[in-house]
Design an enzyme around this catalytic site. Structure first.
Site, mmCIF file in Angstrom:
data_model
loop_
_atom_site.group_PDB
_atom_site.id
_atom_site.type_symbol
_atom_site.label_atom_id
_atom_site.label_comp_id
_atom_site.label_asym_id
_atom_site.label_seq_id
_atom_site.Cartn_x
_atom_site.Cartn_y
_atom_site.Cartn_z
ATOM 1 N N ASP A 97 -6.604 -4.747 -4.349
ATOM 2 C CA ASP A 97 -6.255 -3.367 -4.024
ATOM 3 C C ASP A 97 -4.938 -2.923 -4.664
ATOM 4 O OD1 ASP A 97 -7.585 -5.001 -2.049
ATOM 5 O OD2 ASP A 97 -7.704 -3.269 -0.717
ATOM 6 N N ASP B 42 0.794 -1.227 0.000
ATOM 7 C CA ASP B 42 0.000 0.000 0.000
ATOM 8 C C ASP B 42 0.824 1.274 0.000
ATOM 9 O OD1 ASP B 42 -2.681 -0.949 -0.086
ATOM 10 O OD2 ASP B 42 -2.457 -1.653 1.975
#
Length: 380
Positions: free
Chosen positions: A162, A100
């Protein structure tokens, strides 16, 4: 894009942008020393001490740079730069850094560098990009999501949907340093995702488990969705926006086609009332995720710019219905509160995260309006 809007849509965009700017001009100062994720009693919480590596920590400074880009107001810039300084400590918690880093630094330092040319911001983004490329498994041709165990299992071979939204930081590094490795890794991961995460009907798997020694699929997990085989709505939106961004950066037509296929599934699943449920294949329990609709709207706005003339209104009208409905039902414009968009959900199984405020909903709501207003650049 303005010529495609109705008078009602055009007026709503301008009126809503004005309300957004009025509220954020207050919040930018009040939350200058916070890195928010949730809200408490209507005000932002703060993750900078115990959650400095939280994947959401780029959205608040990213929102500030977005508003600075549109307005030139120094309060937004001051808050964004301060949060970037605070985020430097996350680099020193290496074991807690996962895939991330794109979310964390592309919108913060990436926007900073693009707008100001700051060398400090460039260095931060470069460190993040090199961390992400180091997570690449060349045998399986995927980027590993996490370091820690999940549900008692090692995650060495786990990929999640994601990651598609983290790839832009690799595309940036490839251009910035004239180094094709970054783009190559991003595209190999996107290709893997296209085959192994996107189902034939356009719905998506959240987590796919690979054998890290050969890349073969050995299982999957429901992740933040209802169950294996369900359709987690935010994962659906990551695919819409993530693949259209990869198309923008590479020109690979299959990426745009994948984004469109995922968008068609999303539109069909939400068009009854335009309020996205947290999972499109879950029991009717009133669990919603506004963030999914806002992310999807951002992706569809980009699709509008790329498709033929008579296809554009399909995606633009869907984006506008999502934005206008979510704003009407779930927005809070009081300057006494920090949050704007309510009713997002982190995880189906995490009941404390049901129908609540999450910082990234505000970010994507603002980004959608920013783009509809015609502001540039696109920071992804």
């Amino acid at each position: 894009m303005k010529e495609l809007l109705t008078c009602e849509q055009f007026d709503w965009i301008n009126q809503t942008w004005n309300k957004l700017e009025e509220k954020l001009s207050v919040t930018a100062v009040r939350s200058r020393d916070k890195i928010p994720f949730h809200s408490k009693d209507g005000l932002h919480d703060d993750t900078k001490e115990d959650g400095i590596n939280c994947w959401t920590n780029g959205f608040w400074p990213g929102l500030m740079w977005l508003m600075y880009s549109a307005t030139g107001k120094e309060d937004y810039r001051k808050t964004a730069e301060h949060i970037e300084d605070l985020l430097d400590r996350a680099f020193m918690n290496f074991d807690k850094l996962g895939h991330d880093v794109g979310f964390m630094w592309r919108l913060a330092s990436g926007a900073d560098y693009q707008l100001t040319g700051s060398e400090k911001a460039k260095n931060r983004q470069s460190i993040a990009a090199n961390h992400l490329i180091a997570r690449y498994n060349p045998t399986g041709e995927f980027i590993r999501a996490w370091n820690a165990e999940r549900d008692g299992e090692k995650t060495t071979g786990w990929t999640i949907i994601d990651t598609m939204m983290n790839l832009p930081i690799l595309y940036w590094a490839s251009r910035e340093y004239d180094d094709p490795r970054f783009k190559d890794v991003a595209m190999r991961h996107a290709d893997n995702t296209m085959v192994n995460h996107v189902r034939p009907d356009g719905s998506v798997r959240h987590i796919v488990k690979h054998d890290p020694t050969n890349g073969e699929i050995v299982g999957e997990s429901a992740g933040q969705g209802y169950e294996i085989g369900s359709a987690w709505s935010r994962g659906q939106s990551w695919i819409i926006y993530g693949f259209v961004l990869s198309y923008i950066h590479t020109g690979k037509v299959e990426y745009l086609d994948t984004a469109k296929k995922a968008a068609h599934y999303f539109i069909a699943a939400v068009c009854e009332d335009w309020l996205p449920r947290q999972d499109f294949r879950a029991p009717e329990e009133g669990i919603y995720d506004a963030s999914a609709g806002l992310i999807a709207a951002c992706g569809m706005i980009e699709i509008v710019k790329l498709v033929p003339e008579y296809e554009k209104k399909l995606y633009l009208n869907a984006a506008m219905k999502l934005l206008m409905t979510i704003e009407r039902e779930w927005a809070d414009w009081s300057e006494d509160t920090d949050f704007i968009i309510n009713n997002s959900t982190g995880s189906y199984k995490g009941k404390k995260s049901h129908n609540t405020y999450l910082i990234y909903a505000d970010y994507y709501f603002a980004e959608a309006l920013y783009k509809l207003k015609g502001y540039e650049p696109l920071f992804w």
